[in-house]
Design an enzyme around this catalytic site. Structure first.
Site, PDB file in Angstrom:
ATOM      1  N   SER A  55       0.820  -1.221   0.000  1.00  0.00           N
ATOM      2  CA  SER A  55       0.000   0.000   0.000  1.00  0.00           C
ATOM      3  C   SER A  55       0.845   1.259   0.000  1.00  0.00           C
ATOM      4  CB  SER A  55      -0.927  -0.006   1.214  1.00  0.00           C
ATOM      5  OG  SER A  55      -1.717  -1.171   1.245  1.00  0.00           O
ATOM      6  N   ARG A 105       8.718  -9.854  -3.623  1.00  0.00           N
ATOM      7  CA  ARG A 105       8.694 -11.305  -3.863  1.00  0.00           C
ATOM      8  C   ARG A 105       7.401 -11.749  -4.520  1.00  0.00           C
ATOM      9  NH1 ARG A 105      10.119 -14.018   1.841  1.00  0.00           N
ATOM     10  NH2 ARG A 105       8.445 -12.617   2.504  1.00  0.00           N
ATOM     11  N   GLU A 130       4.967 -11.985  -7.363  1.00  0.00           N
ATOM     12  CA  GLU A 130       4.820 -11.846  -8.807  1.00  0.00           C
ATOM     13  C   GLU A 130       3.448 -11.299  -9.188  1.00  0.00           C
ATOM     14  OE1 GLU A 130       4.759 -14.799 -12.754  1.00  0.00           O
ATOM     15  OE2 GLU A 130       4.669 -15.602 -10.717  1.00  0.00           O
ATOM     16  N   LYS A 179       5.088  -7.678   8.769  1.00  0.00           N
ATOM     17  CA  LYS A 179       4.585  -6.644   9.672  1.00  0.00           C
ATOM     18  C   LYS A 179       3.336  -7.018  10.458  1.00  0.00           C
ATOM     19  CE  LYS A 179       1.727  -4.210   6.266  1.00  0.00           C
ATOM     20  NZ  LYS A 179       1.418  -2.919   5.642  1.00  0.00           N
ATOM     21  N   LYS A 238       5.553   0.339  16.646  1.00  0.00           N
ATOM     22  CA  LYS A 238       5.782  -0.938  17.337  1.00  0.00           C
ATOM     23  C   LYS A 238       7.242  -1.114  17.749  1.00  0.00           C
ATOM     24  CE  LYS A 238       1.500  -2.364  16.356  1.00  0.00           C
ATOM     25  NZ  LYS A 238       1.042  -1.246  15.513  1.00  0.00           N
ATOM     26  N   LYS A 293      11.865  -4.531  14.259  1.00  0.00           N
ATOM     27  CA  LYS A 293      11.880  -3.189  13.679  1.00  0.00           C
ATOM     28  C   LYS A 293      12.751  -2.243  14.509  1.00  0.00           C
ATOM     29  CE  LYS A 293       9.947  -1.923  10.485  1.00  0.00           C
ATOM     30  NZ  LYS A 293      10.413  -1.868   9.060  1.00  0.00           N
ATOM     31  N   VAL A 332      -4.215   4.723   7.187  1.00  0.00           N
ATOM     32  CA  VAL A 332      -5.552   4.290   6.775  1.00  0.00           C
ATOM     33  C   VAL A 332      -5.499   3.569   5.435  1.00  0.00           C
ATOM     34  CG1 VAL A 332      -7.852   5.090   6.106  1.00  0.00           C
ATOM     35  CG2 VAL A 332      -6.670   6.156   8.030  1.00  0.00           C
ATOM     36  N   VAL A 367      -6.737  -2.239  10.414  1.00  0.00           N
ATOM     37  CA  VAL A 367      -8.020  -2.595  10.991  1.00  0.00           C
ATOM     38  C   VAL A 367      -9.189  -1.979  10.222  1.00  0.00           C
ATOM     39  CG1 VAL A 367      -8.110  -0.660  12.629  1.00  0.00           C
ATOM     40  CG2 VAL A 367      -9.248  -2.810  13.192  1.00  0.00           C
ATOM     41  N   GLU A 387       0.006  -7.804  21.514  1.00  0.00           N
ATOM     42  CA  GLU A 387      -0.656  -6.507  21.372  1.00  0.00           C
ATOM     43  C   GLU A 387      -0.446  -5.635  22.604  1.00  0.00           C
ATOM     44  OE1 GLU A 387      -4.363  -6.710  18.314  1.00  0.00           O
ATOM     45  OE2 GLU A 387      -4.785  -7.289  20.376  1.00  0.00           O
TER      46      GLU A 387
END
Length: 328
Positions: free
Chosen positions: A17, A40, A42, A87, A129, A141, A170, A176, A260
């Protein structure tokens, strides 16, 4: 777009995204010669090629875990955006070593490839995170951030290493909001792990703006932090029900998942003394090992908050959430 964004660009994990929006923005810049998309997947590359129809975009199947591939792909590259990562928190918890290989060793390979080929700028896109990490994703990370930041000072290299730290954007894959919308459309209810959780939210284009802003002002070795607004998961769910649901829509509480956190952190208490406010939308954490000699503009102000968390961040209101959900 600032003058530092020019030449040949490579984006690892470029079919995701963030990569899609970043590529769209880069294509608007006449100073960009080529955009190399490395991933990775295709199928996603084929879809992305059909979407853009641009001769400037070159697609390469590649894995950041493979050092030699990254060396080959970074030849004659001016700017590298490092987006490739595992992620999803539950996936990373269940595949810990795979997460280390991609997020830590993969980042190290990208760094070394940039040094070997004298890439001008490497931008690592990190996450909230990584601050006070509670899960394997955050830990990997955090390691990646340290590798990137330290590389600017540990190696005699011409590459300028920059790190960007943000929260939830977003509409990105796995976030979410698309899940909530799909649940309402298909089942007319939402699943929440813990309604008291708070999370940062911003639009992808705003995140890309801040990346470009950070590149323009960076000297190297900094972590730039997006000053995002936040919301509780329950408030977000209620707002989405009002926008996309009906009188029969409801929420189902599933309970907190492994790894979480209740609240996320973008600047910790331990980073407070190194953190400056550049503008209303951006903080910068200067490199600790040269903090006393780091020369910054007089317009930068020390961060006033003891820490910057999704609990004490400015909260999104219903109109803000509606705008985030219904505008590109």
């Amino acid at each position: 777009m600032n003058n530092d964004i020019e030449g040949n660009v490579l984006i690892t994990g470029g079919t995701g995204s963030w990569g899609m929006v970043l590529t769209k923005r880069l294509l608007q810049n006449d100073k960009i010669r080529n955009i190399i998309i490395v991933s990775r997947n295709e199928h996603k590359q084929v879809e992305m090629k059909r979407h853009f129809h641009s001769e400037k975009i070159i697609f390469k199947i590649g894995d950041v875990r493979d050092f030699q591939i990254m060396v080959n792909l970074t030849k004659e590259i001016d700017i590298l955006f490092h987006l490739a990562a595992l992620k999803h928190v539950p996936v990373c918890e269940e595949n810990s070593w795979e997460s280390v290989q991609t997020n830590v060793l993969g980042t190290h390979n990208v760094i070394q490839a940039c040094i070997a080929n004298k890439v001008k700028v490497m931008v690592d896109v990190s996450t909230d995170k990584a601050v006070e990490p509670h899960n394997i994703y955050g830990i990997t990370k955090a390691c990646a951030e340290k590798l990137v930041v330290n590389s600017f000072h540990n190696y005699q290299s011409s590459t300028r290493f920059v790190c960007i730290r943000g929260g939830n954007v977003v509409g990105t894959n796995g976030s979410v909001i698309p899940l909530f919308k799909k649940q309402l459309e298909e089942q007319n209810f939402l699943t929440l792990t813990n309604p008291k959780m708070t999370r940062y939210l911003m639009k992808t284009n705003d995140a890309i703006n801040l990346i470009f802003n950070a590149i323009e002002v960076s000297k190297g070795g900094e972590i730039f932090v997006m000053r995002m607004k936040s919301t509780s998961i329950e408030y977000l769910a209620d707002s989405m029900i009002k926008i996309f649901g009906n009188s029969k829509s409801f929420k189902k509480i599933l309970g907190r998942r492994p790894g979480e956190k209740i609240h996320e952190v973008l600047v910790s208490k331990n980073e407070n003394h190194l953190t400056y406010e550049i503008n209303p939308d951006l903080y910068v954490i200067v490199p600790e090992n040269i903090a006393e000699t780091y020369k910054y503009p007089s317009s930068w102000k020390k961060m006033k908050k003891e820490e910057f968390t999704s609990k004490n961040a400015e909260k999104l209101q219903e109109d803000d959430i509606k705008f985030l959900l219904t505008n590109d």
